[in-house]
Design a protein around this motif. Structure first.
Motif, mmCIF file in Angstrom:
data_model
loop_
_atom_site.group_PDB
_atom_site.id
_atom_site.type_symbol
_atom_site.label_atom_id
_atom_site.label_comp_id
_atom_site.label_asym_id
_atom_site.label_seq_id
_atom_site.Cartn_x
_atom_site.Cartn_y
_atom_site.Cartn_z
ATOM 1 N N GLU A 288 -25.531 -14.417 -7.496
ATOM 2 C CA GLU A 288 -24.362 -14.988 -8.095
ATOM 3 C C GLU A 288 -24.688 -15.652 -9.474
ATOM 4 O O GLU A 288 -23.965 -15.540 -10.495
ATOM 5 C CB GLU A 288 -23.664 -16.030 -7.309
ATOM 6 C CG GLU A 288 -22.315 -16.357 -7.762
ATOM 7 C CD GLU A 288 -21.273 -15.587 -8.452
ATOM 8 O OE1 GLU A 288 -20.494 -15.751 -9.378
ATOM 9 O OE2 GLU A 288 -21.263 -14.541 -7.924
ATOM 10 N N ALA A 289 -25.740 -16.407 -9.697
ATOM 11 C CA ALA A 289 -26.171 -17.020 -10.684
ATOM 12 C C ALA A 289 -26.298 -15.992 -12.066
ATOM 13 O O ALA A 289 -26.064 -16.397 -12.994
ATOM 14 C CB ALA A 289 -27.344 -17.965 -10.428
ATOM 15 N N TYR A 290 -27.100 -14.665 -11.547
ATOM 16 C CA TYR A 290 -27.358 -13.954 -12.648
ATOM 17 C C TYR A 290 -26.170 -13.185 -13.003
ATOM 18 O O TYR A 290 -25.572 -13.065 -14.115
ATOM 19 C CB TYR A 290 -28.097 -12.933 -11.979
ATOM 20 C CG TYR A 290 -28.258 -11.450 -12.754
ATOM 21 C CD1 TYR A 290 -29.276 -11.526 -14.100
ATOM 22 C CD2 TYR A 290 -27.790 -10.261 -12.712
ATOM 23 C CE1 TYR A 290 -29.428 -10.515 -14.999
ATOM 24 C CE2 TYR A 290 -27.734 -9.164 -13.420
ATOM 25 C CZ TYR A 290 -28.740 -9.415 -14.677
ATOM 26 O OH TYR A 290 -28.684 -8.414 -15.234
ATOM 27 N N GLN A 291 -25.099 -12.927 -12.176
ATOM 28 C CA GLN A 291 -23.689 -12.580 -12.694
ATOM 29 C C GLN A 291 -22.928 -13.328 -13.281
ATOM 30 O O GLN A 291 -22.439 -12.778 -14.518
ATOM 31 C CB GLN A 291 -23.003 -11.895 -11.308
ATOM 32 C CG GLN A 291 -23.556 -10.869 -10.607
ATOM 33 C CD GLN A 291 -23.651 -9.532 -11.240
ATOM 34 O OE1 GLN A 291 -23.034 -9.302 -12.025
ATOM 35 N NE2 GLN A 291 -24.891 -8.845 -10.909
ATOM 36 N N ARG A 292 -23.086 -14.676 -13.115
ATOM 37 C CA ARG A 292 -22.538 -15.636 -13.941
ATOM 38 C C ARG A 292 -23.080 -15.569 -15.222
ATOM 39 O O ARG A 292 -22.328 -15.764 -16.292
ATOM 40 C CB ARG A 292 -22.381 -16.936 -13.200
ATOM 41 C CG ARG A 292 -21.985 -18.208 -13.928
ATOM 42 C CD ARG A 292 -21.887 -19.428 -13.333
ATOM 43 N NE ARG A 292 -21.452 -19.595 -11.901
ATOM 44 C CZ ARG A 292 -21.584 -20.057 -10.887
ATOM 45 N NH1 ARG A 292 -22.789 -21.163 -10.992
ATOM 46 N NH2 ARG A 292 -20.952 -20.091 -9.949
ATOM 47 N N GLY A 293 -24.267 -15.363 -15.368
ATOM 48 C CA GLY A 293 -24.939 -15.629 -16.734
ATOM 49 C C GLY A 293 -24.504 -14.263 -17.665
ATOM 50 O O GLY A 293 -24.139 -14.486 -18.952
ATOM 51 N N ARG A 294 -24.437 -13.348 -16.953
ATOM 52 C CA ARG A 294 -23.787 -11.867 -17.630
ATOM 53 C C ARG A 294 -22.349 -12.105 -18.213
ATOM 54 O O ARG A 294 -21.960 -11.834 -19.112
ATOM 55 C CB ARG A 294 -23.887 -10.776 -16.668
ATOM 56 C CG ARG A 294 -25.444 -10.370 -16.468
ATOM 57 C CD ARG A 294 -25.465 -9.028 -15.486
ATOM 58 N NE ARG A 294 -24.759 -7.972 -16.086
ATOM 59 C CZ ARG A 294 -25.086 -7.203 -17.124
ATOM 60 N NH1 ARG A 294 -26.321 -7.107 -17.604
ATOM 61 N NH2 ARG A 294 -24.387 -6.048 -17.432
ATOM 62 N N ARG A 295 -21.521 -12.594 -17.205
ATOM 63 C CA ARG A 295 -20.120 -13.118 -17.543
ATOM 64 C C ARG A 295 -20.226 -13.973 -18.683
ATOM 65 O O ARG A 295 -19.291 -13.836 -19.678
ATOM 66 C CB ARG A 295 -19.333 -13.456 -16.508
ATOM 67 C CG ARG A 295 -19.146 -12.449 -15.215
ATOM 68 C CD ARG A 295 -18.062 -13.077 -14.293
ATOM 69 N NE ARG A 295 -18.219 -14.373 -13.840
ATOM 70 C CZ ARG A 295 -19.045 -14.755 -12.676
ATOM 71 N NH1 ARG A 295 -19.391 -13.493 -12.084
ATOM 72 N NH2 ARG A 295 -19.232 -15.827 -12.172
ATOM 73 N N VAL A 296 -20.718 -15.031 -18.670
ATOM 74 C CA VAL A 296 -20.627 -16.139 -19.682
ATOM 75 C C VAL A 296 -21.310 -15.317 -20.904
ATOM 76 O O VAL A 296 -20.709 -15.700 -22.194
ATOM 77 C CB VAL A 296 -21.452 -17.251 -19.646
ATOM 78 C CG1 VAL A 296 -21.712 -18.208 -20.466
ATOM 79 C CG2 VAL A 296 -20.910 -18.366 -18.117
ATOM 80 N N GLY A 297 -22.382 -14.634 -20.967
ATOM 81 C CA GLY A 297 -22.926 -14.211 -22.281
ATOM 82 C C GLY A 297 -21.985 -12.967 -22.870
ATOM 83 O O GLY A 297 -21.567 -13.100 -24.210
ATOM 84 N N ALA A 298 -21.098 -12.161 -22.102
ATOM 85 C CA ALA A 298 -20.429 -11.339 -22.543
ATOM 86 C C ALA A 298 -19.172 -11.853 -23.018
ATOM 87 O O ALA A 298 -18.678 -11.521 -24.343
ATOM 88 C CB ALA A 298 -19.842 -10.356 -21.720
ATOM 89 N N THR B 255 -15.632 -13.463 -27.360
ATOM 90 C CA THR B 255 -14.833 -14.830 -28.263
ATOM 91 C C THR B 255 -15.206 -14.829 -29.767
ATOM 92 O O THR B 255 -14.393 -15.024 -30.827
ATOM 93 C CB THR B 255 -14.877 -15.894 -27.597
ATOM 94 O OG1 THR B 255 -14.286 -15.531 -26.110
ATOM 95 C CG2 THR B 255 -13.930 -16.879 -28.173
ATOM 96 N N LEU B 256 -16.484 -14.964 -29.952
ATOM 97 C CA LEU B 256 -16.789 -15.046 -31.406
ATOM 98 C C LEU B 256 -16.466 -14.084 -32.246
ATOM 99 O O LEU B 256 -16.042 -14.110 -33.421
ATOM 100 C CB LEU B 256 -18.459 -15.219 -31.138
ATOM 101 C CG LEU B 256 -19.046 -16.631 -30.657
ATOM 102 C CD1 LEU B 256 -20.559 -16.681 -30.707
ATOM 103 C CD2 LEU B 256 -18.641 -17.751 -31.531
ATOM 104 N N TRP C 24 -15.044 -22.789 -23.976
ATOM 105 C CA TRP C 24 -13.808 -22.719 -23.167
ATOM 106 C C TRP C 24 -13.570 -21.347 -22.461
ATOM 107 O O TRP C 24 -13.346 -21.387 -21.419
ATOM 108 C CB TRP C 24 -12.595 -23.253 -23.827
ATOM 109 C CG TRP C 24 -11.369 -23.213 -23.150
ATOM 110 C CD1 TRP C 24 -10.161 -22.304 -23.284
ATOM 111 C CD2 TRP C 24 -11.090 -23.907 -21.946
ATOM 112 N NE1 TRP C 24 -9.441 -22.441 -22.305
ATOM 113 C CE2 TRP C 24 -9.766 -23.579 -21.383
ATOM 114 C CE3 TRP C 24 -11.696 -24.943 -21.171
ATOM 115 C CZ2 TRP C 24 -9.309 -24.223 -20.413
ATOM 116 C CZ3 TRP C 24 -11.184 -25.539 -20.425
ATOM 117 C CH2 TRP C 24 -9.985 -24.997 -19.719
ATOM 118 N N ARG C 25 -14.030 -20.471 -23.099
ATOM 119 C CA ARG C 25 -14.035 -18.989 -22.758
ATOM 120 C C ARG C 25 -14.788 -18.617 -21.613
ATOM 121 O O ARG C 25 -14.734 -18.325 -20.322
ATOM 122 C CB ARG C 25 -14.154 -17.787 -23.741
ATOM 123 C CG ARG C 25 -13.878 -16.513 -23.187
ATOM 124 C CD ARG C 25 -12.790 -16.164 -22.399
ATOM 125 N NE ARG C 25 -12.841 -15.012 -21.880
ATOM 126 C CZ ARG C 25 -11.907 -14.241 -20.928
ATOM 127 N NH1 ARG C 25 -11.270 -15.387 -20.371
ATOM 128 N NH2 ARG C 25 -12.041 -13.162 -20.354
#
Length: 394
Positions: free
Chosen positions: A225-235, A240-241, A370-371
Motif C-alpha cells: 500500500e505504501a508503494y501504491q500511495r507513492g505512485r498516486r502522490v507522484g502522479a 496538478t503542476l 493539497w492534491r
C-alpha cells in the motif's frame, strides 16, 4: 443433631464432579495504575503535553528543512523550476514518444523548443527597450514637467523647492557610492542567475528523459500500500503542476495580448515589454494582475499623460474582469482547489523566504500538496484528517 452439628453429606455418584462456580473477581481485567512519572503523562494534561512535544518536533524538522532550503537556493530553486517546467511540457515528450520518436530525441526537441521560445521573447523585449529608450527618456522628462505643473494645481500645497529637493536627492543617490556597491551586488546576482539557469536546464533535461524512472527509484524502499500511495502522490503532483502551469500560461497570454493591444492603441511606449511583464506577473495569483496594471498606468502617466493613464487603467480592469469571470473558470477548471486565504498565506510565505521566485512557486506547490492529500488513501479517498465527516453548513 445439635445446632452446630454437621449435616451429613450425600454421597456423590462415582465419576461426577461438582459444578464449578465462576470466580467473578478473577474474571475482571486487572487494571494496573501507572506509577511514578508515567502517571503524570496519563491524564488529560499529560496527553496535551505529549501532543505538544510531537508538534514541536515536527515544527523543528520543518524549520530545519526550510532553513536548509533558503541557504541552498542556488540548487533548490532551479530544481523546483525544472520540476514545474517538466510537468508542463511532459505531455509533449509523451506525445512524441507515442509517435515513434526515440526518448532522447523527444527530450531534446521539447527542451530546444522551450529554450527557443524563451530566447525569442527575451530578444524581442531587449530589442524593444533599446529601440524606444531615447523616446521614452524624452517622454519621461516631458511627462515629469507636466506632472509638476499638475501637482502645483492640487488643493494642498507642494512647492517647487520640495520637488527640486526630491530631484536633487535622486541625482545625489545616483552619484553616490551606494550605486556602485549595488552594481557590484547586481553583478554577483547575475552570476548566480546564470549558474542557476544552467543547473535548471540540466535538471530539466533529466526530468524530461528519466522522470518516471527517478520516481520509481525513490519508491524502492516501499512496498504494498505504501508503494501504491507513492505512485498516486507522484502522479497527482505532476498532473496538478502541469495543469496549473499550462492553464496559467494560456490565461496570462490572453491578458498580455489584450493589454498590449490596448497600450499600443493608446500610444504608450514599451508596449511589448509591458505585455511580457503582464504575462510574467500573471503567474502570481491575486496580486500579479494588480501589479501589472499599476506599472502600465505609471508608464502611461509619465510618458503620455494622466488621461491616457486612466484609459490604461480601464483597459487593465476590463481585461482582468473578462479573464477572471469567463476565461479562467474554463481553462483552469478545478486545478487550483485552494481557498483565497490559503493562496494569500502561500504567497506571503514564499515571498518572505525566497522573494519573487517564491511568490511564483508557492501557490502551485501548495496546490500540489493539497492534491497529494486528496489521494493519500485512495484515488478518491483523502487522508483521514482531511475527510469530510459531517455536513459542513454555515
Amino acid at each position: 443433631m445439635g445446632l452446630f452439628g454437621r449435616r451429613a453429606r450425600r454421597a456423590r455418584p462415582a465419576g461426577r464432579r461438582p459444578p464449578e462456580v465462576p470466580d467473578v473477581e478473577a474474571s475482571r481485567p486487572v487494571v494496573t495504575e501507572p506509577l511514578g512519572a508515567s502517571k503524570l503523562w496519563s491524564d488529560g494534561m499529560g496527553k496535551v503535553a505529549t501532543r505538544s512535544v510531537q508538534a514541536l518536533a515536527v515544527i523543528a524538522l520543518v524549520g530545519v528543512l526550510v532553513f536548509a532550503s533558503t541557504r541552498l537556493t542556488l540548487v533548490v530553486i532551479p530544481v523546483l523550476i525544472a520540476l514545474v517546467l517538466a510537468a508542463a511540457i511532459s505531455p509533449l515528450v509523451s506525445w512524441l514518444r507515442r509517435r515513434g520518436v526515440r526518448s532522447i530525441l523527444a527530450t531534446w526537441l521539447a527542451l530546444i523548443a522551450l529554450l527557443a521560445i524563451l530566447g525569442a521573447v527575451l530578444w524581442l523585449v531587449v530589442r524593444a527597450v533599446v529601440d524606444q529608450w531615447d523616446e521614452l527618456q524624452q517622454q519621461a522628462l516631458d511627462g515629469f514637467d507636466s506632472l509638476q505643473t499638475y501637482v502645483q494645481d492640487l488643493p494642498f500645497q507642494i512647492s517647487s523647492e520640495q520637488i527640486n529637493s526630491v530631484r536633487d536627492s535622486a541625482v545625489n543617490f545616483l552619484q553616490s557610492s551606494a550605486v556602485g556597491s549595488g552594481a557590484l551586488q547586481g553583478v554577483s546576482q547575475t552570476a548566480d542567475f546564470v549558474a542557476g539557469f544552467f543547473i535548471m536546464v540540466v535538471v530539466l533535461f533529466f526530468f524530461l528523459k528519466d522522470g518516471p524512472a527517478m520516481w520509481e527509484f525513490l519508491l524502492r524502499p516501499f512496498d504494498g500500500e505504501a508503494y501504491q500511495r507513492g505512485r498516486r502522490v507522484g502522479a497527482a503532483t505532476i498532473q496538478t503542476l502541469g495543469n496549473y502551469v499550462r492553464g496559467t500560461a494560456i490565461v496570462a497570454a490572453v491578458d498580455a495580448i489584450g493589454i498590449g493591444i490596448g497600450l499600443a492603441i493608446v500610444g504608450v511606449p514599451l508596449a511589448l515589454p509591458l505585455s511580457v511583464l503582464v504575462f510574467l506577473l500573471a503567474f502570481i495569483p491575486l496580486v500579479g494582475a494588480t501589479l501589472a496594471g499599476i506599472l502600465a498606468a505609471l508608464v502611461a502617466l509619465v510618458a503620455v499623460g494622466p488621461v491616457e493613464a486612466l484609459i490604461v487603467v480601464a483597459i487593465v480592469v476590463g481585461v482582468n474582469q473578462l479573464e477572471g469571470n469567463f476565461l479562467q473558470p474554463i481553462v483552469m477548471g478545478r486545478t487550483l482547489r485552494l481557498h483565497p486565504l490559503v493562496i494569500l498565506f502561500a504567497l506571503t510565505a514564499g515571498t518572505v523566504l525566497v522573494g519573487i521566485t517564491g511568490a511564483v512557486l508557492a501557490v502551485p506547490i501548495a496546490a500540489s500538496i493539497w492534491r497529494a492529500i486528496q489521494v493519500w488513501d485512495g484515488p478518491d479517498l483523502p487522508a483521514k484528517f482531511a475527510r469530510q465527516k459531517r455536513v459542513e453548513t454555515v
